[in-house]
Design a protein around this motif. Sequence first.
Motif, PDB file in Angstrom:
ATOM      1  N   THR A 151       1.317  -0.720  -0.076  1.00  0.00           N
ATOM      2  CA  THR A 151       0.132   0.582   0.065  1.00  0.00           C
ATOM      3  C   THR A 151       0.753   1.175   0.023  1.00  0.00           C
ATOM      4  O   THR A 151       2.128   1.004   0.061  1.00  0.00           O
ATOM      5  CB  THR A 151      -0.975  -0.137   1.483  1.00  0.00           C
ATOM      6  N   GLU A 152       0.022   2.537  -0.394  1.00  0.00           N
ATOM      7  CA  GLU A 152       1.137   3.521  -0.330  1.00  0.00           C
ATOM      8  C   GLU A 152       1.857   4.290   1.163  1.00  0.00           C
ATOM      9  O   GLU A 152       1.840   4.702   1.241  1.00  0.00           O
ATOM     10  CB  GLU A 152       0.242   4.950  -1.273  1.00  0.00           C
ATOM     11  N   GLY A 153       0.506   3.847   2.087  1.00  0.00           N
ATOM     12  CA  GLY A 153       0.858   4.063   3.362  1.00  0.00           C
ATOM     13  C   GLY A 153       0.418   3.532   4.367  1.00  0.00           C
ATOM     14  O   GLY A 153       0.253   1.795   3.712  1.00  0.00           O
ATOM     15  N   PRO A 154       0.710   3.281   6.060  1.00  0.00           N
ATOM     16  CA  PRO A 154       0.339   2.390   6.938  1.00  0.00           C
ATOM     17  C   PRO A 154      -1.235   2.477   6.427  1.00  0.00           C
ATOM     18  O   PRO A 154      -1.902   2.775   6.780  1.00  0.00           O
ATOM     19  CB  PRO A 154       0.203   3.522   8.078  1.00  0.00           C
ATOM     20  N   GLU A 155      -1.231   0.843   6.418  1.00  0.00           N
ATOM     21  CA  GLU A 155      -3.012   0.364   6.815  1.00  0.00           C
ATOM     22  C   GLU A 155      -3.493  -0.786   7.654  1.00  0.00           C
ATOM     23  O   GLU A 155      -2.270  -1.172   8.071  1.00  0.00           O
ATOM     24  CB  GLU A 155      -3.249   0.174   5.216  1.00  0.00           C
TER      25      GLU A 155
END
Length: 187
Positions: A151-155
């Motif tokens: 993912t692009e960031g923390p998920e």
Amino acid sequence: MALLLLLTGCGGSDGISGHAEAAPEQVEADVETFLPPAPPSGLHIPSLGVSTDMFVGLELTSDNTMEVPEGAEAVGWYVESPTPGEHGPSVLAAHVDWQGQKGVFFDLRNLEVGADVIIDRADGTSILFQIDEVEQYPKDSFPTERVYGDTEGPELRLITCGGDFDRSQASYRDNVVAYATMVDVEG
């Protein structure tokens, strides 16, 4: 590479089936956007009345199935996924029910978009995630790449079983997956 895992057997003690080809590579994180590793130590979902500090680490078994937490009250963090707040999807699994008791994720299917999920971490930080969507999938159509892929960031991914219970297999036919994105950090 994505983890190839599917959940099964949320009504009992069966494992999570599938094969892990390789753990996703960790990306060098910007310290303002991503947090360093620290395992989860608490989970709070105010809209569902969930608050627990009963966490266990989940690994792969010798047949490449992911362990599931023992009991209705434990939440498992898949140790090959990022810790909450790191880059990528942190994966938590809990039972919808266990031997006649409601599990931690009994009401996960009722979680609404925008609902808060707070994860306490072993380093003393707390992370606020907000639910982006909740989906239900037949186990034979589980979206492995979407759940475990980069993912692009923390998920965050919250996973349990759902749908009809198949008595012949002693397992639910579907999985419920809640997708959430990190929006704030305290501590």
